[in-house]
Design an enzyme around this catalytic site. Structure first.
Site, PDB file in Angstrom:
ATOM      1  N   GLU A   1     -16.768 -41.354  58.378  1.00  0.00           N
ATOM      2  CA  GLU A   1     -16.296 -40.756  59.644  1.00  0.00           C
ATOM      3  C   GLU A   1     -17.349 -39.830  60.257  1.00  0.00           C
ATOM      4  OE1 GLU A   1     -13.229 -41.052  61.124  1.00  0.00           O
ATOM      5  OE2 GLU A   1     -11.956 -41.964  59.581  1.00  0.00           O
ATOM      6  N   GLY A   2     -18.623 -40.206  60.092  1.00  0.00           N
ATOM      7  CA  GLY A   2     -19.727 -39.389  60.582  1.00  0.00           C
ATOM      8  C   GLY A   2     -20.228 -38.512  59.456  1.00  0.00           C
TER       9      GLY A   2
ATOM     10  N   ALA B   1      -8.883 -39.575  63.480  1.00  0.00           N
ATOM     11  CA  ALA B   1      -8.960 -39.547  62.017  1.00  0.00           C
ATOM     12  C   ALA B   1      -9.719 -38.322  61.519  1.00  0.00           C
ATOM     13  CB  ALA B   1      -9.623 -40.825  61.509  1.00  0.00           C
TER      14      ALA B   1
END
Ligand code: TGC
Ligand code: FAD
Length: 387
Positions: A366-367, A245
């Site tokens: 996502e981080g 992703a």
């Protein structure tokens, strides 16, 4: 059809098929997303009517092979993300979660039966998935998750826990729930109609308003043996999905940045203050040149990243570098574009503040920016600095 910035003639590096995919999605976004997205954003709704069309274009699990998926290359997948995010990050999020976070783990770690059962319907947009990793108390550090699965004596599993900030949560028919079973993280395919499973929509967001975000509550949710993803255990499972992703997001945010640049450039040429269009002032040109430079660098980085992925050579730290850099600059570009539009920059009539507020989330999910800094810091020094 809207033209987009291509200062280094990267078009010539793309195959005919990649250009065709990009142009098809661009037309779809111009014709069917841009006219309606501001209203959805204002109302806090996801444009569900678009799901069949998105599926028909082959955009769900586009880079997966077989099981009804389009089997496109990684660059084509990146370009899809870019064009969807030129419309709105919420639309790209929808496709990222469905394809990279839900279909990918079934494809990569599922049994043949699981693939047959879920993937064709997911590619067709008939079954929407969500990905439950984050918890209220464990965001950047998912290894600490509390959600637990226990094996039942007669077969199957019982799952208890909470997941927070889950994209598509209230749209989903299946939730991929990451839970600890005997101390080890495993993925479970949980039909959302299962007794004990509840999804609660998170309202009142400033950001990603045209995307459904939910809290998932699992209270004694019982699933069969066939719910367990057999091919992976440990944090490597969810993190492998995030690698998929994140590489799409690195490409995707370029679309949002391009939309802001296009809008700011055209506005600056039209808007006259003092004696001439503001585009004629050096300070404004400096801002536009920053945007052009960072978009071009992000395009080069993303194209190379996806070519490495196609060659099987892409590494997670390379993904971190691209995700971190491109989100940082896309957000900066959106803020500068807002400034160039002056007061008009805060209006729904223009897409800029919508992109700007969306990108605040994209930099975090996502981080976060700093988690990717730490991943890269560990890569170059060999010393983890997370704790
Ligand atoms: P660590 O000890 O480093 O690694 C554990 C195991 O995982 C492997 N690994 C990876 N595998 C694949 N891809 C990656 N990127 C990987 N990174 C690590 C690693 O090799 C190891 O494997 P093994 O077999 O040796 O066990 O794990 P750690 O606990 O120290 O954590 C590292 C850290 C902090 C980097 C990680 O936890 C992290 O990335 N945290 C950020 C969390 C995050 O990104 N959450 C995202 C939630 S999903 C989401 O936001 C969706 S938004 C979607 C949308 O709407 O678009
Ligand atoms: P925290 O982890 O609490 O971080 C807060 C701050 O502390 C950040 O600045 C962070 O960088 C910093 N920080 C944390 N640890 C360190 C450290 N060791 N050193 C230095 N600084 C540190 N999750 C899913 O599982 N599925 C989804 O579909 C999903 N969709 C999302 C959609 C939206 C709209 C949002 C906002 C989030 C979504 N998330 C999803 C969750 C997302 O991945 C998390 O928000 C993200 O990982 C950060 O976790 P957190 O919000 O708990 O922040």
């Amino acid at each position: 059809m809207a033209e987009s910035l291509d200062f280094y003639d990267l078009d010539s590096e793309l195959s005919d098929e990649e250009r065709m995919v990009r142009d098809t999605v661009r037309r779809f976004v111009d014709d069917e997303v841009l006219p309606i997205i501001a209203e959805h954003y204002q109302n806090g709704t996801f444009p569900e009517d678009l799901i069949p069309k998105i599926a028909e274009l082959g955009l769900l699990g586009a880079n997966l092979k077989g099981y009804g998926c389009a089997g496109m290359g990684q660059v084509a997948y990146g370009l899809i993300c870019q064009e969807l995010e030129r419309g709105d990050s919420g639309l790209r999020s929808f496709a990222s979660v469905q394809g990279s976070l839900c279909m990918y783990p079934i494809h990569a770690f599922g049994s043949e039966e699981q693939k047959q059962r879920w993937l064709p319907g997911m590619a067709a947009g008939e079954i929407i998935g969500c990905f439950g990793l984050t918890e209220p108390d464990f965001g950047s550090n998912p290894a600490g998750m509390i959600t637990r699965a226990e094996a039942l004596p007669g077969g199957g599993y019982r799952i208890n826990g909470r997941k927070r900030w889950i994209t598509n949560g209230n749209l989903a028919k299946v939730a991929i729930i990451w839970a600890k079973l005997d101390g080890e993280i495993h993925g479970f395919l949980v039909p959302t109609e299962t007794s004990g499973f509840t999804a609660q929509k998170i309202e009142d967001k400033f950001s990603l308003r045209a995307s459904v975000t939910s809290e998932l509550i699992l209270e004694d949710v019982e699933v069969g043996d066939d719910a367990l993803l057999p091919g992976v255990k440990g944090l490597r499972g969810p993190l492998s999905c995030l690698t998929q992703a994140r590489s799409g997001i690195a490409f995707g945010v370029i679309g949002a940045a391009m939309a802001c640049y296009d809008c700011a450039l055209s506005y600056a040429k039209d808007r006259v203050q003092f004696s001439r269009p503001i585009a004629g002032y050096q300070l404004v040109q400096n801002k536009l040149v920053y945007m052009l430079t960072e978009i071009t660098k992000a395009q080069l980085l993303s194209l190379r990243l996806m070519r490495l992925k196609e060659q099987g050579k892409m590494t997670p730290p390379q993904v971190s570098l691209a995700k971190r850099n491109n989100c940082e600059h896309a957000l900066a570009i959106a803020r500068i574009a807002r400034d160039i539009l002056g007061g008009n920059g805060i209006m729904f009539e223009y897409p800029i503040s919508r992109h700007m507020l969306n990108l605040e989330t994209v930099s975090t999910y996502e981080g976060t920016h700093d988690i990717h800094t730490l991943i890269l810091g560990q890569t170059i020094t060999g010393i983890p600095a997370f704790e």
